[in-house]
Motif scaffolding. Structure first.
Motif, mmCIF file in Angstrom:
data_model
loop_
_atom_site.group_PDB
_atom_site.id
_atom_site.type_symbol
_atom_site.label_atom_id
_atom_site.label_comp_id
_atom_site.label_asym_id
_atom_site.label_seq_id
_atom_site.Cartn_x
_atom_site.Cartn_y
_atom_site.Cartn_z
ATOM 1 N N UNK A 176 41.467 50.799 26.437
ATOM 2 C CA UNK A 176 42.711 50.819 27.213
ATOM 3 C C UNK A 176 42.471 51.457 28.582
ATOM 4 N N UNK A 177 41.718 52.544 28.604
ATOM 5 C CA UNK A 177 41.438 53.204 29.888
ATOM 6 C C UNK A 177 40.701 52.260 30.837
ATOM 7 N N UNK A 178 39.688 51.584 30.317
ATOM 8 C CA UNK A 178 38.916 50.651 31.154
ATOM 9 C C UNK A 178 39.763 49.450 31.547
ATOM 10 N N UNK A 179 40.551 48.927 30.615
ATOM 11 C CA UNK A 179 41.407 47.777 30.886
ATOM 12 C C UNK A 179 42.429 48.106 31.971
ATOM 13 N N UNK A 180 43.058 49.281 31.872
ATOM 14 C CA UNK A 180 44.037 49.677 32.899
ATOM 15 C C UNK A 180 43.385 49.761 34.274
ATOM 16 N N UNK A 181 42.214 50.373 34.315
ATOM 17 C CA UNK A 181 41.508 50.523 35.596
ATOM 18 C C UNK A 181 41.218 49.152 36.212
ATOM 19 N N UNK A 182 40.718 48.231 35.393
ATOM 20 C CA UNK A 182 40.388 46.910 35.915
ATOM 21 C C UNK A 182 41.630 46.093 36.242
ATOM 22 N N UNK A 183 42.703 46.246 35.457
ATOM 23 C CA UNK A 183 43.964 45.550 35.777
ATOM 24 C C UNK A 183 44.505 46.009 37.125
ATOM 25 N N UNK A 184 44.473 47.344 37.323
ATOM 26 C CA UNK A 184 44.956 47.869 38.615
ATOM 27 C C UNK A 184 44.119 47.334 39.771
ATOM 28 N N UNK A 185 42.807 47.340 39.581
ATOM 29 C CA UNK A 185 41.923 46.849 40.644
ATOM 30 C C UNK A 185 42.210 45.383 40.938
ATOM 31 N N UNK A 186 42.325 44.563 39.894
ATOM 32 C CA UNK A 186 42.606 43.139 40.095
ATOM 33 C C UNK A 186 43.984 42.944 40.699
ATOM 34 N N UNK A 187 44.958 43.712 40.248
ATOM 35 C CA UNK A 187 46.318 43.585 40.756
ATOM 36 C C UNK A 187 46.389 43.932 42.237
#
Length: 108
Positions: free
Chosen positions: A79-90
């Motif tokens: 979840x921590x990694x997914x959130x970080x990458x979602x924010x970056x992509x967003x």
């Protein structure tokens, strides 16, 4: 009729079984109770089977709790990694609405 309480949990039942078997293990006690050595041997075998199954249950419960914790730990990490990458992509300027929709991100 007198109550004949049997413990509901296995640990206390094993204690009571041990007490009963020990108390009736002498020839004098067997004569007084009408319980034979063969009767006690059968009870002891079943007591030992219960003790074995109870041990197995405890081991499996401990393994289950450990697996649940491992799963929670893995979830926390992903979840921590997914959130970080979602924010970056967003936040990336090159993301189109089509790509955002396919990635499951909110549309801008």
């Amino acid at each position: 009729m007198a109550r004949d309480p049997i413990p509901a949990d296995d640990d206390n039942l094993l204690v009571e079984l041990d007490r009963f078997i020990a108390a009736l293990s002498t020839a004098q006690a067997q004569a007084a109770s009408g319980i034979t050595a063969a009767d006690l041997a059968t009870l002891k075998q079943q007591r030992d089977a219960l003790a074995s199954k109870n041990t197995t249950k405890r081991e499996r419960e401990a393994a289950w709790r450990a697996s649940v914790q491992e799963s929670k730990d893995a979830r926390t990490e992903v979840v921590a990694l997914f959130r970080k990458q979602r924010r970056a992509a967003s936040n990336a300027l090159g993301m189109t609405n089509d790509l955002r929709a396919r990635a499951g991100l909110p549309l801008s």
